[in-house]
Design an enzyme around this catalytic site. Structure first.
Site, PDB file in Angstrom:
ATOM      1  N   VAL A 213       0.848  -1.208   0.000  1.00 33.25           N
ATOM      2  CA  VAL A 213       0.000   0.000   0.000  1.00 33.25           C
ATOM      3  C   VAL A 213       0.881   1.254   0.000  1.00 33.25           C
ATOM      4  CG1 VAL A 213      -1.815   1.297   1.176  1.00 33.25           C
ATOM      5  CG2 VAL A 213      -1.861  -1.204   1.233  1.00 33.25           C
TER       6      VAL A 213
ATOM      7  N   ARG B 292      -3.556  -8.981   6.292  1.00 30.91           N
ATOM      8  CA  ARG B 292      -4.094 -10.323   6.559  1.00 30.91           C
ATOM      9  C   ARG B 292      -3.875 -11.252   5.367  1.00 30.91           C
ATOM     10  NH1 ARG B 292     -10.693 -10.176   5.963  1.00 30.91           N
ATOM     11  NH2 ARG B 292     -10.836  -8.258   4.721  1.00 30.91           N
TER      12      ARG B 292
ATOM     13  N   ARG C 153      -9.652  -8.863   9.667  1.00 30.69           N
ATOM     14  CA  ARG C 153      -8.818  -7.683   9.968  1.00 30.69           C
ATOM     15  C   ARG C 153      -8.521  -7.623  11.460  1.00 30.69           C
ATOM     16  NH1 ARG C 153     -12.812  -5.500   6.418  1.00 30.69           N
ATOM     17  NH2 ARG C 153     -11.968  -4.824   4.406  1.00 30.69           N
TER      18      ARG C 153
ATOM     19  N   HIS D  78     -14.784   0.042   9.234  1.00 30.27           N
ATOM     20  CA  HIS D  78     -14.223  -0.620   8.039  1.00 30.27           C
ATOM     21  C   HIS D  78     -14.273  -2.129   8.285  1.00 30.27           C
ATOM     22  CE1 HIS D  78     -11.949  -1.232   4.463  1.00 30.27           C
ATOM     23  NE2 HIS D  78     -10.844  -1.611   5.075  1.00 30.27           N
TER      24      HIS D  78
HETATM   25  N1  LIG Z   1      -7.687   0.844   5.589  1.00 31.85           N
HETATM   26  C1  LIG Z   1      -7.732   0.195   4.432  1.00 31.85           C
HETATM   27  O1  LIG Z   1      -8.635   0.414   3.624  1.00 31.85           O
HETATM   28  C2  LIG Z   1      -6.677  -0.792   4.096  1.00 31.85           C
HETATM   29  C3  LIG Z   1      -5.762  -1.178   5.037  1.00 31.85           C
HETATM   30  N2  LIG Z   1      -4.742  -2.037   4.725  1.00 31.85           N
HETATM   31  C4  LIG Z   1      -3.787  -2.346   5.776  1.00 31.85           C
HETATM   32  O2  LIG Z   1      -2.577  -1.627   5.521  1.00 31.85           O
HETATM   33  C5  LIG Z   1      -1.480  -2.310   6.138  1.00 31.85           C
HETATM   34  C6  LIG Z   1      -0.330  -2.458   5.139  1.00 31.85           C
HETATM   35  O3  LIG Z   1      -0.708  -3.326   4.102  1.00 31.85           O
HETATM   36  P1  LIG Z   1       0.350  -3.734   2.952  1.00 31.85           P
HETATM   37  O4  LIG Z   1       1.040  -2.518   2.479  1.00 31.85           O
HETATM   38  O5  LIG Z   1      -0.352  -4.593   2.000  1.00 31.85           O
HETATM   39  O6  LIG Z   1       1.385  -4.610   3.797  1.00 31.85           O
HETATM   40  P2  LIG Z   1       2.924  -4.887   3.448  1.00 31.85           P
HETATM   41  O7  LIG Z   1       3.338  -6.027   4.291  1.00 31.85           O
HETATM   42  O8  LIG Z   1       3.113  -4.964   1.984  1.00 31.85           O
HETATM   43  O9  LIG Z   1       3.669  -3.551   3.948  1.00 31.85           O
HETATM   44  C7  LIG Z   1       3.703  -3.169   5.284  1.00 31.85           C
HETATM   45  C8  LIG Z   1       5.035  -2.505   5.533  1.00 31.85           C
HETATM   46  O10 LIG Z   1       5.007  -1.950   6.850  1.00 31.85           O
HETATM   47  C9  LIG Z   1       6.335  -2.043   7.324  1.00 31.85           C
HETATM   48  N3  LIG Z   1       6.395  -1.856   8.770  1.00 31.85           N
HETATM   49  C10 LIG Z   1       6.140  -2.743   9.761  1.00 31.85           C
HETATM   50  N4  LIG Z   1       6.339  -2.171  10.957  1.00 31.85           N
HETATM   51  C11 LIG Z   1       6.735  -0.905  10.727  1.00 31.85           C
HETATM   52  C12 LIG Z   1       7.097   0.192  11.557  1.00 31.85           C
HETATM   53  N5  LIG Z   1       7.096   0.091  12.895  1.00 31.85           N
HETATM   54  N6  LIG Z   1       7.468   1.348  10.970  1.00 31.85           N
HETATM   55  C13 LIG Z   1       7.482   1.474   9.625  1.00 31.85           C
HETATM   56  N7  LIG Z   1       7.138   0.481   8.794  1.00 31.85           N
HETATM   57  C14 LIG Z   1       6.770  -0.692   9.329  1.00 31.85           C
HETATM   58  C15 LIG Z   1       6.801  -3.425   6.875  1.00 31.85           C
HETATM   59  O11 LIG Z   1       8.209  -3.561   6.935  1.00 31.85           O
HETATM   60  C16 LIG Z   1       6.231  -3.462   5.460  1.00 31.85           C
HETATM   61  O12 LIG Z   1       7.175  -3.005   4.514  1.00 31.85           O
HETATM   62  C17 LIG Z   1      -2.059  -3.638   6.654  1.00 31.85           C
HETATM   63  O13 LIG Z   1      -2.313  -3.548   8.037  1.00 31.85           O
HETATM   64  C18 LIG Z   1      -3.348  -3.785   5.873  1.00 31.85           C
HETATM   65  O14 LIG Z   1      -4.309  -4.576   6.533  1.00 31.85           O
HETATM   66  C19 LIG Z   1      -4.592  -2.536   3.472  1.00 31.85           C
HETATM   67  C20 LIG Z   1      -5.501  -2.192   2.495  1.00 31.85           C
HETATM   68  C21 LIG Z   1      -6.631  -1.338   2.738  1.00 31.85           C
HETATM   69  O1  LIG Z   2      -9.086  -6.599   3.462  1.00 30.97           O
HETATM   70  C1  LIG Z   2      -8.035  -6.223   4.010  1.00 30.97           C
HETATM   71  O2  LIG Z   2      -7.466  -6.826   4.917  1.00 30.97           O
HETATM   72  C2  LIG Z   2      -7.437  -4.931   3.533  1.00 30.97           C
HETATM   73  C3  LIG Z   2      -8.513  -3.927   3.552  1.00 30.97           C
HETATM   74  O3  LIG Z   2      -8.831  -3.360   4.564  1.00 30.97           O
HETATM   75  C4  LIG Z   2      -9.321  -3.786   2.349  1.00 30.97           C
HETATM   76  O4  LIG Z   2      -8.884  -4.158   1.249  1.00 30.97           O
HETATM   77  O5  LIG Z   2     -10.443  -3.288   2.489  1.00 30.97           O
END
Ligand SMILES: NC(=O)C1=CN([C@@H]2O[C@H](COP(=O)(O)OP(=O)(O)OC[C@H]3O[C@@H](n4cnc5c(N)ncnc54)[C@H](O)[C@@H]3O)[C@@H](O)[C@H]2O)C=CC1
Ligand SMILES: O=C([O-])CC(=O)C(=O)O
Length: 334
Positions: free
Chosen positions: A33, A104, A110, A197
């Site tokens: 992301v 996840r 989530r 969410h």
């Molecule tokens: N609110 C929303 O609509 C959405 C939320 N998400 C959430 O966003 C988060 C990230 O998702 P992705 O990018 O796909 O995961 P990802 O695993 O590709 O990237 C997460 C990054 O965070 C880094 N990280 C971990 N701890 C850290 C810290 N203390 N400081 C800085 N960086 C740190 C990791 O090293 C990794 O590079 C997840 O919790 C996911 O569930 C994802 C999609 C939609």
């Molecule tokens: O589904 C997830 O875990 C990531 C997210 O929040 C979304 O895509 O809406």
């Protein structure tokens, strides 16, 4: 010969000392992301970007930043992108997007991310508080509503400065599915979803229209409910297809829209996870509501008159968020 060689361009000092400065946008978490958000923000020239991750990732953020920079002559943008593992580079950011945390995998909800990500958000929040006290902070990490609540608590920032991204994404999914159903442009669909969410998100049919026509005149209630249900489970649908993580193109685009609202002071009217106090009788919790978003962050929460059943569904969603925050507080205290 020598006379024909142009001298290296050396701008007068007044050029170098311009007082104008681009917005400084920091994206914390350089994963799927985060890196994609940096990509959208750079392509739209929203500002200069710092892509930050943990020291254990070593040169990964620098690698992604340099790669993105090298796309700039092709794509035609002048945003600078720096990758780092040090908060010194993120100091005095105008906007910070927090994607740090674990995503996840199939079979997880989530809420299963709560314990790990609450600790990550706590440490990230402490760094933001020290290094960028005036930033608008947009939290993305899941479970979203609890994570943004924790970020607000740890930073102690004004509630207008801390918000969460969920509603722009959920509404975009809903609009996509409605456009697919009706065979019309996504641009002609305007919609609103409120609440947390998660599976309890609440569609507001009176605020959903297609070219100005109420959606209820175009799709029968049973089919509309199926589309809403697909939207509620939109994140899980992508997780089950990807198998290795969760959605990132649309979530990152949603974050970029919120960043744009701030850096261009757009006054966008969009659904955002905002701290509601007296609003909707929520009493001090983050939940998805329509807001006005501009340079000050969340500048206003818009209060709608909800129907009786919308109010009941919204209350259910708020109760789910409150339960999750209580569990998080216990986990962090233990
Ligand atoms: N609110 C929303 O609509 C959405 C939320 N998400 C959430 O966003 C988060 C990230 O998702 P992705 O990018 O796909 O995961 P990802 O695993 O590709 O990237 C997460 C990054 O965070 C880094 N990280 C971990 N701890 C850290 C810290 N203390 N400081 C800085 N960086 C740190 C990791 O090293 C990794 O590079 C997840 O919790 C996911 O569930 C994802 C999609 C939609
Ligand atoms: O589904 C997830 O875990 C990531 C997210 O929040 C979304 O895509 O809406």
């Amino acid at each position: 010969m020598g006379a024909c060689i142009a001298k290296a361009f050396s701008p007068p000092s007044s050029f170098q000392e311009s007082t104008m400065r681009r917005a400084k946008i920091t994206v914390i978490g350089a994963g799927n992301v985060g890196a994609t958000c940096a990509h959208w923000c750079a392509a739209a020239e929203l500002g200069d970007i710092v892509l930050l991750d943990i020291p254990q990732t070593e040169d990964m953020p620098a690698g992604k930043a340099l790669d993105l920079m090298q796309s700039s002559p092709i794509m035609g943008f002048d945003s600078k992108i720096v990758g780092t593992t040090s908060y010194d580079d993120a100091a005095d950011s105008d906007v910070i997007v927090v994607t740090a945390g674990i995503p996840r995998k199939p079979g997880m909800s989530r809420d299963d991310l709560l314990s790990t990500n609450a600790r990550i958000i706590t440490s990230v929040g402490e760094e933001i508080k020290k290094s960028s006290p005036n930033a608008v902070v947009i939290v993305v990490s899941n479970p979203l509503d609890a994570m943004v609540q924790q970020m607000w608590k740890v930073t102690g920032f004004d509630r207008s400065k801390v918000c969460g991204q969920a509603g722009v994404l959920d509404t975009a999914r809903y609009r996509t599915f409605l456009a697919m159903e009706l065979g019309v442009s996504v641009e002609d669909i305007s919609a609103l979803l409120m609440g947390g969410h998660g599976d309890t998100m609440v569609p507001i049919p009176s605020c959903t229209s297609v070219g100005g026509i109420p959606v209820t005149q175009l799709i029968d209630p049973a089919r509309l409910e199926e589309i809403v249900e697909r939207t509620r489970k939109g994140g899980a649908e992508i997780v089950s297809l990807l198998k290795t993580g969760s959605a990132y193109y649309a979530p990152a685009a949603a974050c970029a829209q919120m960043v744009e609202a701030v850096v261009k002071d757009k006054k966008r009217c969009i659904p955002v996870a905002a701290l509601c106090e007296s609003e909707y009788g929520v009493g001090g919790y983050y939940v998805g509501v329509p807001v006005i978003m501009g340079s000050a962050g969340v500048e206003k929460v818009i209060e709608l008159n909800l129907t009786e059943s919308e109010t009941a569904d919204f209350q259910k969603s708020v109760d789910a968020v409150k339960g999750l925050v209580a569990t998080m507080d216990e986990l962090l205290a233990g």
